[in-house]
Design a protein around this motif. Structure first.
Motif, short mmCIF file in Angstrom:
data_model
loop_
_atom_site.label_atom_id
_atom_site.label_comp_id
_atom_site.label_asym_id
_atom_site.label_seq_id
_atom_site.Cartn_x
_atom_site.Cartn_y
_atom_site.Cartn_z
N GLN A 61 -38.20 -8.97 36.44
CA GLN A 61 -38.07 -7.52 36.49
C GLN A 61 -38.46 -6.99 37.86
N ILE A 62 -39.50 -7.58 38.44
CA ILE A 62 -39.86 -7.17 39.80
C ILE A 62 -38.67 -7.37 40.72
N ASN A 63 -38.05 -8.52 40.55
CA ASN A 63 -36.88 -8.85 41.36
C ASN A 63 -35.79 -7.79 41.21
N ASP A 64 -35.53 -7.41 39.99
CA ASP A 64 -34.50 -6.40 39.70
C ASP A 64 -34.85 -5.05 40.34
N ARG A 65 -36.12 -4.67 40.20
CA ARG A 65 -36.53 -3.38 40.76
C ARG A 65 -36.51 -3.42 42.27
N MET A 66 -36.95 -4.54 42.80
CA MET A 66 -36.94 -4.74 44.25
C MET A 66 -35.52 -4.56 44.79
N LYS A 67 -34.55 -5.05 44.06
CA LYS A 67 -33.16 -4.98 44.48
C LYS A 67 -32.74 -3.53 44.60
N VAL A 68 -33.03 -2.75 43.58
CA VAL A 68 -32.67 -1.33 43.61
C VAL A 68 -33.39 -0.64 44.75
N LEU A 69 -34.69 -0.86 44.85
CA LEU A 69 -35.48 -0.18 45.88
C LEU A 69 -34.99 -0.53 47.28
N THR A 70 -34.74 -1.82 47.48
CA THR A 70 -34.34 -2.24 48.83
C THR A 70 -32.97 -1.68 49.20
N MET A 71 -32.06 -1.69 48.24
CA MET A 71 -30.73 -1.18 48.56
C MET A 71 -30.78 0.31 48.89
N ILE A 72 -31.46 1.07 48.06
CA ILE A 72 -31.51 2.51 48.29
C ILE A 72 -32.26 2.83 49.59
N SER A 73 -33.37 2.14 49.80
CA SER A 73 -34.13 2.39 51.03
C SER A 73 -33.33 1.98 52.25
N SER A 74 -32.67 0.83 52.17
CA SER A 74 -31.96 0.33 53.34
C SER A 74 -30.81 1.23 53.72
N ILE A 75 -30.25 1.90 52.73
CA ILE A 75 -29.12 2.78 53.04
C ILE A 75 -29.62 4.14 53.53
N PHE A 76 -30.57 4.73 52.81
CA PHE A 76 -30.90 6.12 53.08
C PHE A 76 -31.96 6.33 54.15
N LEU B 242 -19.76 9.11 60.37
CA LEU B 242 -20.49 7.92 60.78
C LEU B 242 -21.51 7.52 59.71
N MET B 243 -22.22 8.52 59.18
CA MET B 243 -23.21 8.24 58.14
C MET B 243 -22.56 7.61 56.92
N ALA B 244 -21.44 8.23 56.48
CA ALA B 244 -20.74 7.68 55.32
C ALA B 244 -20.31 6.25 55.60
N GLY B 245 -19.77 6.06 56.81
CA GLY B 245 -19.33 4.71 57.19
C GLY B 245 -20.48 3.72 57.13
N GLY B 246 -21.63 4.12 57.71
CA GLY B 246 -22.79 3.22 57.69
C GLY B 246 -23.23 2.88 56.28
N GLY B 247 -23.26 3.90 55.42
CA GLY B 247 -23.66 3.66 54.03
C GLY B 247 -22.73 2.69 53.33
N VAL B 248 -21.42 2.93 53.51
CA VAL B 248 -20.45 2.05 52.86
C VAL B 248 -20.55 0.63 53.41
N ALA B 249 -20.75 0.52 54.71
CA ALA B 249 -20.89 -0.81 55.32
C ALA B 249 -22.08 -1.54 54.70
N ALA B 250 -23.21 -0.82 54.57
CA ALA B 250 -24.39 -1.44 53.98
C ALA B 250 -24.09 -1.93 52.56
N LEU B 251 -23.39 -1.07 51.79
CA LEU B 251 -23.05 -1.49 50.43
C LEU B 251 -22.23 -2.77 50.44
N PHE B 252 -21.26 -2.83 51.35
CA PHE B 252 -20.45 -4.04 51.41
C PHE B 252 -21.28 -5.25 51.79
N TRP B 253 -22.20 -5.02 52.73
CA TRP B 253 -23.06 -6.12 53.14
C TRP B 253 -23.87 -6.65 51.94
#
Lengths: 320, 320, 320, 320, 320
Positions: E255-270, E302-313
């Motif tokens: 569960q930590i792993n799962d939460r970490m995933k959400v947190l890291t993705m949202i933090s890394s994008i925003f 640019l921001m939208a592009g960066g966000g989408v790029a991160a998602l793809f990554w």
């Protein structure tokens, strides 16, 4: 290359002779030591056939990688031992392989050891004018094999208590990797020592064991106790390393928990507050609150209230 | 299909004959090898009834999936062995199942093996003009079964030290999954080897064991030692993999801890400061501090002070 | 320095005499206790040779670090024991090494112990006018060795339940480190106790054991039971500490999970919202939304909607 | 209700008779099977007293929850077995309890099983005109008990390899919970199988074992091998599940580590930079830097420099 | 206080008499039960000396804390048992200590038990006009000791399956602490049960065991089976708790792993995007981009592009 040392009973002297000149029948007083460390496969076969070694024993003797064992057939005993040839337990190249075939007056040895100092210790000592018994040589080699582990294990004890102090306070990945290597090496030598311990334990329990007849019970018991002690030491050190690994992990886990607590509390309080500040930092033309005289202090008060409420919530939850 | 090789004592030659032409009474000098690899159930029954095999032995012999065992009743012994048929330990399809029923001059074999190379090695060799003893065939098959594990285990040792180096420094999920597969396969072959080791260990401890009478003690002891060694190797490799898994986890845990430390310190210092900056970035019309001449530098100084205080607090807590 | 106490049968009295004046032949009624605690290597050799101790026994007796053992040859028995010399289990300097060599009327003792109180207890008591038997002394020393563990183990039980209460609720790194030290010490004394337990267990199973003849079965059984109990207590305490470590880790893990949940939810909701607020806080000259009358409230509404949607998503995922 | 089947030697036929009409003395050719599945306590007592069963055996037989055991006193043997009554290992309601009391011509059975299909299999088959021996019935029941485990264990093997594939790649909490249930059930049946294995292992080692006399060594050995195999399979599956749990945790730990790395790097770089941007977004009237012409680009350059420096620091620390 | 019950053969009746009036020689028909529960040390000594108990037995009998054991010397047997005196396994105050000394017509008992109900059950029952044998009393006490564990263990089974359901879904720190207490208590009673099991197992294997002579083999076997079953149950429950702890941890980790995933993705994008927004929210006078007409939309793009790029990554990395 076959190195052959022959003790002539008449002259009471050791001399290096050629294998082909060895008399077919040895007198009971003669002693022969054949060193096959540098022999090739043909020479090996030649020697084994000369002494009429049975095929299964010959096969095991010829191997450069066979776990420790003892086998006796007819006049000859095959004793395979393994010594510890490396400097310490952080790196394990290979064991010293000690293959011995002996009767009461012949010793055939083939020793592979990459550590020249240990190889030297694992070589039978010839004393001019003195008729060593073969059993004495084998005894000496066995004790030297045991000693090759003991010194490193005693040195390891200090290293281990240092590791214990370090790991809990200033552990790092290099030390962790070192511990993993230690564990891996201790496992390997533990297995070798178990084989060697069992050789002598079996001999002690068997009434007519050839070892007992060759060396006498006190000496075999001494062999057993030495290897048993080595085995129990490696067991204990291995287990202590495992305890250390699990303790290290438990400590890490607890520290992560502690840090998580700090991080979560600070983030939970300040991230929402920053969001509120961000709202009133927006530049919309029509934001009615901005013109209210008391707005700034109301917002400050609200923020303070929210922060304090969060603190109480964490307190209530027992986070601090 | 029943493949039957018959050694006629008169002609001293091997010939493939039809099962129905097999004489009911075999002379002591005759040899028969019946290969049932491709036999159907009826043919199997036919052969077993011809040699009057008892029902429990017949039932076990007929199974394509029975753990290794040895059973002797009347003239016939049933020996079931399992060899390792796959290329390495990363994938385990199925073992080579070697079912043997033999008396002193009859060998009935049924071998299932998906690896044609190993199947070839597990097939008795007939030598024209030479009367093999059945015991020789069985001995050869048993040694080949042992060898089918040994080569893969020795190759695995290198793979294992590579894994050890990799896991601690550049471990990833694929390697973790590989290690899990290795552990699963090693467990399975460890169980097979335990059964096979026990067959020969039991024989050594039993005075009147049929195996001892058929092969002699040195050969049975050799079988035992070979399987014991294989068993102890799989044990050790399995345990080393487990150590690796726990070491890997311990290292991960420690690294998480380290990263957590960095993250928490940076977040704890800068998130509150950003909040303060956010406050003075709000656009309220009436914010008295904004017009004070020294406000900016006071706030900067306060921020610096807060940051330094936090650093000291972490220092005091022993975080760095 | 050789300290020699001699019980003269004629005078029925103990007197300290010089080793050189000891009669070569002792009468059966005489008693001799030789204390070699402070003897140097030469004096040690001198005494051992005087009583014709065999080399292997002499060698083991001379060691200051030999695991517990019992050996009997001819008239003399060598008994090596280890007592617990430290104040508690948090720090382990070294064991009390008790080396005893005894016949029916001679006791040679060499005791190394850094704890003077225990050393006192491990010293045979001489009673004026009373002819102690050597067996009585040895029995008393053995019981005192056992007692040196027992008191600390019983005291440890309370410490352990306190640790249990603490670790789960207010565990910290110091307590974790303490538990690691306890585990390390308990392992070491467990090994010592196993050796000592086995000495007496072996004696009970051996018909002609010298121990049985010297002390009688009830006493040897009592020795065995005492050391067995100590061994089983250290085993249990060690295992309870291990349970505590794993329980502690499990609790940490669960708390991390809980904190992670809070952190992730708050971050996931507010970090994107703060970003949106940040966008409208930018100072570009041409940002058409800024001038729309309803923009501010639309953005507020969108933000609230996004936050609520995120909450529902987490609810749906079962996070709260 | 007492169900009694009686085989009359004269008519060579089975008939259901009333318990009260059962002759007190049975001829050696007669057979009696008493089914007590639906008997109440009184009827149970009545039957046990009729056949003069000793109190301890009667007590054990009457229990509906007694671990497997074998006891023989006088003419009667008590055999208690447990079969696996549930559909698979994900849910464990209760075992099938098979209580058997038998002499050479009487079988008293009491079987509790919630699975009607298995109950059917655990019922002795009567064949008209055919005098079954009681031993045949007991043998058949024992084999059916073993079979009730085997089919589920073989089916479980496939489920296990599926789990292995799933857990490492797409593991979730439901699968984890399933694995926990499997482990719990396997533990329970492992214990039942251990008892049943030991019954037959003990019989094989005891010279005068009643089981050997009733069934003959080959059959008892077959029983032993079947239960031993089941026991070793549950052991192995249990251990594989444990490996899976630890592997799953190790993988989770490693992934957390990986995510932590990304999170920490991004946060460590951008959170301080955002703070700097926040400073110059403050609205203080007197902020001298704001009016400097090069300020903006200097700050941008500083920010870029800081970010790059942080990257190098992480690189230097080996984070990527 | 010495409580003495005396069965006078003449009157066939039980009467409470004073210890001093007890006849020195007891007739074979007489029975004596001496209850020392409330005796002081002097009274204890007095009784033990009256019956000439040997010192080692007397010493063990006098202890209030001695692990279970059996010892027989001359006419007297010492049997020490331990019952379970607490209400359930969540809290363990102390065991019921049952010290029994008995010959064929004398029973001396000293029972310490803080639970009055259990103490009552552990008291021998006197039946007026009926001459109980001492063996019957001892048997009854032994069975009651076994029963004191059994009821709690059977009740525990239900508690355990409830825990299993709870821990994986709604586990919390209180339940974790409860499980730790259970494990600790089960360990302790497991040790007590092991001692008691071994007492009866040893008796079964010893030909001339006094227990066999006193109670007969079926009863001793029944004792053994009862304690063996209790021991195996505590073993299994303990292991199931351990499985639960590790399963709980594995689930937490996942569960930590799962939460970490959400947190890291949202933090890394925003977090980086917020930084960009922060830059253009700075109030520098000279920021050329601010006046460009297309700047705002370019930055948004640019921001939208960066966000989408991160998602793809993250997609590419397999995070979702």
């Amino acid at each position: 290359m076959i190195l052959l040392q022959y003790f002539e009973p008449e002259t009471q002297n050791w001399q290096q002779i050629d294998f082909s000149t060895l008399p077919q029948q040895l007198s009971a007083d003669a002693r022969v030591w054949i060193n096959l460390n540098d022999a090739n496969a043909d020479e090996l076969q030649q020697v084994l056939q000369h002494f009429a070694i049975t095929p299964t024993m010959a096969e095991d003797f010829s191997r450069q990688r066979h776990p420790p064992k003892l086998e006796t057939q007819a006049d000859y005993s095959l004793l395979i031992l393994r010594g510890y040839a490396d400097a310490d337990f952080s790196e394990y190249a290979s064991s010293a392989q000690v293959n011995l075939l002996y009767s009461h007056n012949v010793l055939i040895s083939m020793i592979k050891c990459h550590n020249p100092h240990l190889l030297q210790q694992l070589t039978p000592q010839l004393i001019a004018g003195h008729r060593n018994t073969v059993a004495d040589w084998v005894k000496q080699l066995t004790l030297n094999v045991a000693a090759s582990y003991l010194e490193k294990l005693i040195a390891f004890e200090d290293e281990l208590s240092e590791l214990e102090d370090n790991m809990l306070h200033r552990g790092n990945d290099e030390q962790m990797a070192l511990m993993m290597r230690y564990r891996s090496v201790l496992r390997k030598i533990n297995r070798n020592l178990a084989y060697q311990k069992d050789i002598f334990a079996d001999a002690l329990y068997e009434e007519n064991s050839p070892l007992l007849q060759q060396f006498g019970r006190p000496v075999v018991r001494d062999f057993y106790e030495k290897f048993e002690r080595l085995h129990s030491m490696t067991d204990m050190y291995y287990d202590q390393l495992s305890d250390l690994v699990s303790g290290y992990m438990s400590t890490s886990s607890h520290q992560i928990n502690d840090r998580m607590k700090v991080l979560t509390m600070i983030s939970s309080i300040f991230i929402p507050l920053t969001f509120v500040a961000g709202i009133y930092g927006m530049n919309f033309e029509y934001m009615p609150e901005l013109t209210w005289p008391a707005a700034y202090f109301s917002v400050l008060a609200l923020m303070a209230g929210g922060g304090v409420a969060a603190l109480f919530w964490f307190k209530h939850k027992g986070w601090w």
